[in-house]
Each structure stands twice: as C-alpha cells, then as structure tokens.
Enzyme design. Structure first.
Site, mmCIF file in Angstrom:
data_model
loop_
_atom_site.group_PDB
_atom_site.id
_atom_site.type_symbol
_atom_site.label_atom_id
_atom_site.label_comp_id
_atom_site.label_asym_id
_atom_site.label_seq_id
_atom_site.Cartn_x
_atom_site.Cartn_y
_atom_site.Cartn_z
ATOM 1 N N GLU A 1 -5.683 -10.613 -2.016
ATOM 2 C CA GLU A 1 -6.431 -10.603 -0.744
ATOM 3 C C GLU A 1 -7.935 -10.618 -1.031
ATOM 4 O O GLU A 1 -8.716 -9.890 -0.412
ATOM 5 C CB GLU A 1 -6.058 -9.366 0.080
ATOM 6 C CG GLU A 1 -4.591 -9.255 0.382
ATOM 7 C CD GLU A 1 -4.226 -8.053 1.253
ATOM 8 O OE1 GLU A 1 -5.111 -7.452 1.874
ATOM 9 O OE2 GLU A 1 -3.027 -7.737 1.314
ATOM 10 N N GLU B 1 0.812 -1.224 0.000
ATOM 11 C CA GLU B 1 0.000 0.000 0.000
ATOM 12 C C GLU B 1 0.846 1.275 0.000
ATOM 13 O O GLU B 1 0.781 2.093 0.914
ATOM 14 C CB GLU B 1 -0.974 -0.043 1.185
ATOM 15 C CG GLU B 1 -1.893 -1.248 1.099
ATOM 16 C CD GLU B 1 -2.743 -1.490 2.345
ATOM 17 O OE1 GLU B 1 -2.710 -0.674 3.276
ATOM 18 O OE2 GLU B 1 -3.456 -2.509 2.372
HETATM 19 O O1 9MR Z 1 -6.955 -8.920 8.140
HETATM 20 C C1 9MR Z 1 -6.066 -8.076 8.819
HETATM 21 C C2 9MR Z 1 -6.673 -7.697 10.183
HETATM 22 O O2 9MR Z 1 -6.770 -8.828 11.022
HETATM 23 C C3 9MR Z 1 -5.829 -6.622 10.828
HETATM 24 O O3 9MR Z 1 -6.464 -6.184 12.010
HETATM 25 C C4 9MR Z 1 -5.652 -5.473 9.854
HETATM 26 C C5 9MR Z 1 -4.832 -4.366 10.508
HETATM 27 O O4 9MR Z 1 -4.471 -3.396 9.644
HETATM 28 O O5 9MR Z 1 -5.026 -5.937 8.669
HETATM 29 C C6 9MR Z 1 -5.816 -6.842 7.981
HETATM 30 O O6 9MR Z 1 -5.222 -7.222 6.771
HETATM 31 C C7 9MR Z 1 -5.002 -6.183 5.821
HETATM 32 C C8 9MR Z 1 -3.785 -6.584 5.013
HETATM 33 O O7 9MR Z 1 -2.702 -6.815 5.853
HETATM 34 C C9 9MR Z 1 -3.434 -5.498 3.987
HETATM 35 N N1 9MR Z 1 -4.560 -5.202 3.160
HETATM 36 C C10 9MR Z 1 -5.818 -4.896 3.843
HETATM 37 C C11 9MR Z 1 -6.157 -6.022 4.825
HETATM 38 C C12 9MR Z 1 -7.495 -5.745 5.484
HETATM 39 O O8 9MR Z 1 -7.418 -4.565 6.248
#
Ligand code: 9MR
Length: 340
Positions: free
Chosen positions: A259, A151
């Site tokens: 994802e 990102e």
């Molecule tokens: O699924 C992840 C969640 O459990 C965490 O709390 C969160 C914190 O930022 O991150 C989520 O995963 C993210 C991923 O690492 C990057 N792309 C967006 C995903 C959803 O927020």
C-alpha cells in the site's frame, strides 16, 4: 576479418534496439523486467474514465480495490452482497492483462453492522467460513492473491483484539488460512500489516516469528504484505527492511510492498521532496534486488484523491502523480531507474 566486422555491426544493432526498447518501456513493463509486478489500488469504477484507465494500464500488472472488497462495502447486511464493483474490476483487469488482489477478507475496520463481538466461537467460525466460501468460490481462478487478514498485530507485537480474535480466539488466523486454501488451493494467501517492514521492530519481529511458526506447522501461507504507508519525518532504514525481506526469503515467504505512499507536510519544502524521492527509489531498488519481493502496489496513484489528509491532517502529497494527475519528478526518476 569480414566476419568480425559483421559481428560487431550486428552486436551494435542489437544493443541499440535493446536500449531503445527499454527506453520506451512503460512503468509496469520496466518493473516486470526487474522481476516484480507494479500496481495500484483503485476506487470503484475509476477505470471507466479513459484518462485514468491509461494511467492504470501504464503502471499496473496487479490492481486491488481500495474499498469495494471490505465487509461494509461488499456485504452491508447479512443477505445482500454488492458484487457489481468487484465484477467490473475483475473484468477490466482480465481485459488488460492484470492480476487482481483481494483486500481484505478479515480486518478490524470497515466491518458491517451485523458483525458482532457477541457471537459465540461457533457462530463466528460459521460466518468466517461462509465469507471465505462465498467469495473464493465466486472468484476461483480470478484472484491472484488474498489479504486473508489485515493488521492483526498491535505495535507491541501482541495480537490485536479485533472482533475475530475476541469471538474465535488467536487461532482465527490459522483457521482462515486453512479454509481459504481449501476453497482455492491455487491462489496465494497473504497476511498484511503496517509498521512491519524493519527487522528489529517489535511488531515486525512478532509477525516474522508468527509466520515462521505457521510455516513450521504446515499452515498454508505464501506471503506477507508490508503496507509501507511511510512519512518523511520518520526514520527510514533500508538495511533493516532488506534484512527483514531476506529472513522471509529464508523461510520461503514472498513479500509485497502492498500500500505504498510516502507522505510529506502539505506545505512541503523541497527537502521533504528529496527525502520522499530517496525513499521511493530505495523501495523500488529493494524490490528489484530482492527476488522474493513480488509486487509493489501504491495506494492510489494521484494526490488528488488520497486517504491521508483525513487521517493525518496537514500531511499528504504522498504519491507519484500530483493533484492534476501529472507524473512528478519522483515518478520519472523511479521509471528511469527501472528501465536501466
Ligand atoms: O484508503 C482507504 C480509505 O478510503 C478508507 O476510508 C479507509 C478506512 O479504514 O481505509 C483506507 O485503506 C486502508 C487499507 O484498507 C488498510 N491499510 C490502511 C489504509 C489507509 O487507511
């Protein structure tokens, strides 16, 4: 004449056997037959549960940890590395013939408290190198691909001013890619992003131009992740996604739908489920038809555990297994498509 009859009987037998085998193919084998790896993100240690493990094995040739590889979890303070969850995942994957993807080396979220925007450029570069060297040396040969940076763009196509940008400057991405390649030249290096799937979108175009520039400069980069956290109330444009994938193919970059989930209102009426199914089918079709799409990874597998309701209140039900971890209609229809 006899020969001809024998040949026809043999051919029918082969056709029947082929269609029977392809009928029974698991999701991951059906996807493999279409030319890409199916997979999912997994929570720490969830594969110790036999029923969960069965689902992972049916659906994945690549797995990624949902949170364990991020700074805050892996390295909560400067001197402690929490390898346990990752080691277990790597072992599980090796035993079950799956690749492991690393998510993510650098990101603006889930950083440890000691990661500081007060670092000088030299201090930040040293920390970056230490992170890359420690992880990539430990897992050399065991991680098929890394999200090196996650990102890195704003919606308007400018670079996100994350801690690495602020301390090092815009060349932090290049630096990380070069260093990562130096430590493990055999693994694949990705940049991962959301809202970057459609050609013509500002962020997507900025990312493409940047990756093209990196390639032209000879900076090591293999792939781009399109997260695909989608919502049935947004416009879905298969043609723009295909055009984007194809322009990456032209510059030798592979694509991961990294994802995937497609959220709908929690009180979804059937119409949303139909749109959701069409989006899933379209993406698995794109992955099957476009040779440079090398993996389709869903973000988890069951609606029982999902990040969405916390970030998008009122939305959810985004995956292909329901809250009881039973495959939904969309799962069965995608599987049927993949088996053809
Ligand atoms: O699924 C992840 C969640 O459990 C965490 O709390 C969160 C914190 O930022 O991150 C989520 O995963 C993210 C991923 O690492 C990057 N792309 C967006 C995903 C959803 O927020």
């Amino acid at each position: 004449m006899k020969n001809k009859r024998f040949f026809i009987t043999l051919l029918s037998a082969v056709l029947i056997v082929t269609s029977l085998t392809s009928c029974g193919k698991s999701f991951r084998d059906a996807a493999k037959q279409k030319g890409f790896r199916a997979g999912m993100s997994v929570g720490a240690g969830i594969f110790f549960d036999k029923s969960v493990s069965k689902i992972i094995k049916e659906n994945s040739y690549v797995v990624v940890s949902e949170n364990c590889m991020k700074w805050a979890n892996l390295r909560p303070n400067k001197n402690f590395w929490n390898w346990n969850d990752i080691d277990q995942l790597v072992k599980y994957a090796q035993e079950n013939n799956m690749d492991v993807k690393w998510h993510t080396l650098f990101w603006h979220r889930q950083n440890s408290p000691f990661v500081s925007s007060n670092w000088t450029r030299e201090q930040a570069l040293k920390m970056m190198d230490e992170h890359i060297e420690t992880i990539m040396t430990r897992y050399k040969g065991k991680i098929s691909e890394y999200d090196v940076v996650n990102e890195m763009f704003e919606e308007d196509g400018s670079f996100r001013k994350n801690v690495w940008y602020e301390t090092i400057g815009p060349d932090y991405i290049e630096h990380a890619l070069i260093k990562a390649h130096e430590v493990d030249p055999d693994t694949k290096l990705y940049l991962n992003e959301y809202n970057n799937e459609c050609k013509g979108n500002r962020k997507a175009d900025a990312m493409f131009n940047y990756v093209k520039e990196l390639k032209e400069k000879g900076v090591p980069i293999d792939g781009v992740g399109m997260q695909m956290h989608l919502d049935t109330s947004y416009n879905y444009n298969e043609n723009a996604i295909r055009a984007n994938i194809q322009r990456y193919a032209e510059i030798g970059i592979e694509i991961s739908f990294s994802e995937l989930d497609v959220r709908i209102p929690m009180d979804a009426i059937e119409a949303h489920e139909v749109v959701q199914e069409n989006i899933y089918l379209s993406l698995y079709k794109l992955a099957s038809e476009e040779p440079n799409v090398t993996s389709v990874i869903t973000w988890g597998y069951t609606d029982k555990k999902s990040w969405i309701p916390a970030e998008f209140p009122g939305k959810g039900n985004a995956l292909m297994y329901d809250k009881d971890s039973k495959p939904k209609k969309v799962y069965k229809d995608v599987l049927e498509y993949l088996r053809k």
